[in-house]
Each structure stands twice: as C-alpha cells, then as structure tokens.
Design a protein around this motif. Structure first.
Motif, short mmCIF file in Angstrom:
data_model
loop_
_atom_site.label_atom_id
_atom_site.label_comp_id
_atom_site.label_asym_id
_atom_site.label_seq_id
_atom_site.Cartn_x
_atom_site.Cartn_y
_atom_site.Cartn_z
N ALA A 143 0.83 -1.20 0.00
CA ALA A 143 0.00 0.00 0.00
C ALA A 143 0.87 1.25 0.00
CB ALA A 143 -0.92 0.01 1.22
N VAL A 144 0.40 2.24 -0.74
CA VAL A 144 1.06 3.54 -0.78
C VAL A 144 0.01 4.63 -0.62
CG1 VAL A 144 3.01 2.79 -2.20
CG2 VAL A 144 0.96 3.70 -3.30
N PHE A 145 0.46 5.79 -0.12
CA PHE A 145 -0.40 6.96 0.00
C PHE A 145 0.29 8.11 -0.69
CE2 PHE A 145 -1.78 10.81 2.36
CZ PHE A 145 -3.09 10.81 1.92
N ASP A 146 -0.35 8.68 -1.69
CA ASP A 146 0.15 9.84 -2.41
C ASP A 146 -0.45 11.08 -1.75
OD1 ASP A 146 0.48 12.02 -4.16
OD2 ASP A 146 0.46 10.72 -5.93
N LYS A 147 0.37 11.78 -0.97
CA LYS A 147 -0.11 12.94 -0.21
C LYS A 147 -0.57 14.08 -1.13
CE LYS A 147 2.98 12.25 3.71
NZ LYS A 147 4.09 12.86 4.46
N THR A 148 0.10 14.25 -2.25
CA THR A 148 -0.22 15.33 -3.17
C THR A 148 -1.63 15.17 -3.74
OG1 THR A 148 2.11 15.44 -3.77
CG2 THR A 148 0.57 16.57 -5.23
N GLN A 149 -2.01 13.93 -4.08
CA GLN A 149 -3.32 13.68 -4.68
C GLN A 149 -4.35 13.15 -3.69
OE1 GLN A 149 -3.36 11.86 -8.61
NE2 GLN A 149 -1.13 11.81 -8.54
N GLY A 184 -7.92 -8.62 -2.97
CA GLY A 184 -8.34 -7.63 -3.95
C GLY A 184 -7.51 -6.37 -3.88
N SER A 185 -7.83 -5.46 -4.78
CA SER A 185 -7.15 -4.17 -4.86
C SER A 185 -8.16 -3.06 -4.65
CB SER A 185 -6.50 -3.99 -6.23
OG SER A 185 -5.52 -4.98 -6.43
N ILE A 186 -7.70 -1.98 -4.02
CA ILE A 186 -8.57 -0.84 -3.74
C ILE A 186 -7.78 0.45 -3.90
CG2 ILE A 186 -8.11 -0.98 -1.25
CD1 ILE A 186 -11.07 -0.05 -0.83
N MET A 187 -8.47 1.45 -4.43
CA MET A 187 -7.89 2.78 -4.56
C MET A 187 -8.93 3.76 -4.04
SD MET A 187 -6.38 4.65 -7.97
CE MET A 187 -7.92 4.71 -8.87
N ILE A 188 -8.50 4.65 -3.15
CA ILE A 188 -9.42 5.64 -2.57
C ILE A 188 -8.83 7.03 -2.77
CG2 ILE A 188 -10.56 6.46 -0.47
CD1 ILE A 188 -10.28 3.57 0.62
N ARG A 189 -9.62 7.89 -3.43
CA ARG A 189 -9.21 9.28 -3.63
C ARG A 189 -10.24 10.16 -2.93
NH1 ARG A 189 -6.13 11.83 -7.69
NH2 ARG A 189 -6.21 9.90 -8.88
N LYS A 190 -9.75 11.04 -2.06
CA LYS A 190 -10.65 11.91 -1.30
C LYS A 190 -10.45 13.36 -1.69
CE LYS A 190 -10.85 9.00 2.82
NZ LYS A 190 -10.61 8.93 4.26
N SER A 191 -11.59 14.07 -1.72
CA SER A 191 -11.56 15.52 -1.87
C SER A 191 -12.41 16.09 -0.75
CB SER A 191 -12.11 15.93 -3.25
OG SER A 191 -13.50 15.69 -3.30
N LYS A 235 -13.93 8.80 -3.85
CA LYS A 235 -14.05 7.90 -5.00
C LYS A 235 -13.26 6.64 -4.72
CE LYS A 235 -14.65 11.62 -8.32
NZ LYS A 235 -14.17 12.22 -9.56
N ILE A 236 -13.93 5.50 -4.85
CA ILE A 236 -13.31 4.22 -4.55
C ILE A 236 -13.33 3.35 -5.81
CG2 ILE A 236 -13.45 2.13 -3.12
CD1 ILE A 236 -14.83 3.91 -0.99
#
Length: 138
Positions: free
Chosen positions: A37-43, A65-72, A77-78
């Motif tokens: 797992a990684v966390f992209d602080k910029t995005q 499984g794989s998961i991607m979570i983008r927060k605003s 968005k998952i």
C-alpha cells in the motif's frame, strides 16, 4: 537505476526526464507478503493490494483484492478490482464519512452498512480483472 527491496520507482513511458521531474510525496504504508500500500499525499490517493483478508489503515479487506481511494473536500471515490481474476466477489469495508451518501456506483457493486463502515461487495465473476467504482459524497 539499482532498485532495492526498500525502494520504489515510477516509470513513465514516452516521457522526457524534465517532464517528470516533479516532487512525488508518497508514503509506503505496507510492503509485505500480504499487503502492499502507498499513499500519495499530493493527490490524497490511497492504493493497496491485499493478497489475503486483512486490515490496513481502517480499510478491511474481507477477501483478496485491490482498492484505490481518492478523497476531496466533498467526494470519496473508490475503485476496486480482483486482478487475480480468481474470485467470484470481492468485499471491502470502508469507514463512512459523516454526511456522505452513495452518489454513483458500478452496477456490479452492492453497498450496505456494517457498523461505522460501508460494506462494498462486487460481483467479479467472469469480469476479467475489470475495475469497479463507487463514489460517496455530500
């Protein structure tokens, strides 16, 4: 380059070095046999692969499984997938955000409440590793 077990490299095909010379602010949250797992602080983007059911950063993978979570400020968005293409479903528990409700989802996704979490189950049978999306928001 000489990669090591504790290093990550980003490859950008067809890009010149100057066009990719921006600072990347990524934290490695897990790198073991069961989780990467990684966390992209910029995005504000969290990406993880689970090779077995487990928990990481309040995300519960009840299956592989794989998961991607983008927060605003207003959306979460998952994106989910079964890259192994071996399971008929994948299931993740994602903490609810106060005031958020389901805004959109892939037809294969079923979303229920389990405690303080959204329980997201996706039918992955015969989907060939396809990605599925769920968006929560105000």
């Amino acid at each position: 380059m000489n990669p090591t077990a504790t290093s990550y490299y980003q490859e950008n095909p067809n890009k010149q070095p100057k066009s990719t010379a921006k600072k990347i602010d990524i934290e490695i949250r897990a790198n073991n046999l069961n989780q990467q797992a990684v966390f992209d602080k910029t995005q504000n983007l969290w990406i993880a692969n689970f090779r077995q059911a487990s928990t990481l950063n309040s995300i519960v993978a009840q299956t592989r499984g794989s998961i991607m979570i983008r927060k605003s400020a207003t959306l979460q968005k998952i994106t989910l997938a079964d890259p192994s293409m071996e399971q008929s479903k994948i299931v993740f528990l994602v903490p609810k955000v106060a005031g958020h409700k389901i805004k959109s989802k892939s037809p294969e996704a079923t979303i229920t409440t389990q405690g303080k979490n959204w329980r997201i189950q996706v039918n992955t049978a015969a989907k060939n590793g396809k990605s599925f999306h769920v968006t929560f928001g105000k």
